[in-house]
Design a protein around this motif. Structure first.
Motif, mmCIF file in Angstrom:
data_model
loop_
_atom_site.group_PDB
_atom_site.id
_atom_site.type_symbol
_atom_site.label_atom_id
_atom_site.label_comp_id
_atom_site.label_asym_id
_atom_site.label_seq_id
_atom_site.Cartn_x
_atom_site.Cartn_y
_atom_site.Cartn_z
ATOM 1 N N HIS A 72 0.802 -1.220 0.000
ATOM 2 C CA HIS A 72 0.000 0.000 0.000
ATOM 3 C C HIS A 72 0.837 1.273 0.000
ATOM 4 C CE1 HIS A 72 -1.975 -3.374 2.098
ATOM 5 N NE2 HIS A 72 -3.034 -3.004 1.402
ATOM 6 N N SER A 124 -2.668 -0.983 -3.614
ATOM 7 C CA SER A 124 -4.045 -0.542 -3.420
ATOM 8 C C SER A 124 -4.155 0.424 -2.240
ATOM 9 C CB SER A 124 -4.929 -1.765 -3.151
ATOM 10 O OG SER A 124 -4.561 -2.384 -1.920
ATOM 11 N N PRO A 125 -5.353 1.095 -2.140
ATOM 12 C CA PRO A 125 -6.432 1.144 -3.122
ATOM 13 C C PRO A 125 -6.196 2.282 -4.114
ATOM 14 C CG PRO A 125 -7.129 2.285 -1.148
ATOM 15 C CD PRO A 125 -5.728 1.794 -0.883
ATOM 16 N N SER A 149 -13.213 2.279 -2.824
ATOM 17 C CA SER A 149 -13.733 0.924 -3.023
ATOM 18 C C SER A 149 -15.122 0.775 -2.427
ATOM 19 C CB SER A 149 -12.784 -0.093 -2.384
ATOM 20 O OG SER A 149 -13.343 -1.387 -2.404
ATOM 21 N N TYR A 167 -11.862 2.346 3.040
ATOM 22 C CA TYR A 167 -10.519 1.812 2.804
ATOM 23 C C TYR A 167 -9.723 2.839 2.024
ATOM 24 C CZ TYR A 167 -7.085 -1.572 0.922
ATOM 25 O OH TYR A 167 -5.946 -2.250 0.560
ATOM 26 N N GLY A 183 -8.339 -2.052 -6.220
ATOM 27 C CA GLY A 183 -9.148 -1.177 -5.389
ATOM 28 C C GLY A 183 -10.013 -0.208 -6.169
#
Length: 207
Positions: A65, A82-83, A87, A93, A117
């Motif tokens: 991440h 991600s994201p 999402s 998130y 994501g």
């Protein structure tokens, strides 16, 4: 394909993996199991938290991440980053990286990156590819679709050769389908009846 279903007992999860592997093999795919236990297979996708070093398998991926997590990679074969977008499958998130930050992280990664994501449209896929992702990982956009196969096919358009991609985008935009080369338009109506062709050079002249 990544098998999650982490809430299942190991025996049930292993049985599901055994059922899925031959199906994916027929399509040229590989079953990757989420977690360090490959359930009798040779591919696993690990969380950012560990284990480190990763198990020795034929294919190992890891969720990342940020730059710090990418810096911890050792023998992994690929990562998901991600994201990228907000999402719907995981509300809250984030914050989302957006394509610009995704591109920065891709340049820091020692291994190929799959974008993950909130990816729901071909335009978002294209933005991820242009940022440097070798592919995308998608869940909600396909599972929520009335036509999962059609949704998956639409998301692959940015990976197709330019001519094929153009034709499929025209089908999506106009409802017309491509035909063989002609002097005029390369599209016909869904009924199969040809559209009127524009005049070609010299048309209508008598000699």
């Amino acid at each position: 394909m990544v098998l999650r279903e982490k809430d299942l007992p190991r025996a049930e999860r292993a049985a599901l993996a055994a059922d899925l592997r031959p199906i994916l093999a027929e399509a040229g795919g590989t079953l990757v199991v989420a977690g360090p236990d490959p359930l009798g297979g040779d591919a696993a996708h690990l969380p950012a938290a560990g284990p480190y070093p990763p198990p020795r398998l034929g294919l190992v991926g890891r969720s990342c991440h940020d730059a710090a997590e990418l810096a911890r990679l050792t023998t992994e074969d690929y990562v998901t980053v991600s994201p990228v977008y907000p999402s719907r499958s995981k509300p809250g998130y984030g914050p989302p990286l957006r394509p610009a930050r995704l591109g920065e992280l891709i340049r820091l990664s020692p291994v190929p990156v799959l974008a993950l994501g909130g990816i729901e449209t071909p335009g978002q896929v294209r933005a991820c590819v242009e940022a440097g992702a070798v592919g995308v990982a998608v869940l909600g956009a396909i599972m929520r679709a009335g036509d999962p196969g059609g949704a998956a096919a639409a998301l692959t358009i940015p990976f197709e050769p330019p001519r094929t991609r153009h034709d499929r985008e025209e089908v999506s935009r106009t409802g017309l389908r491509p035909t063989g080369p002609t002097e005029g338009s390369g599209l016909t109506a869904p009924s199969g009846r040809g559209r009127p062709q524009p005049p070609t050079a010299g048309a209508g002249k008598r000699r």
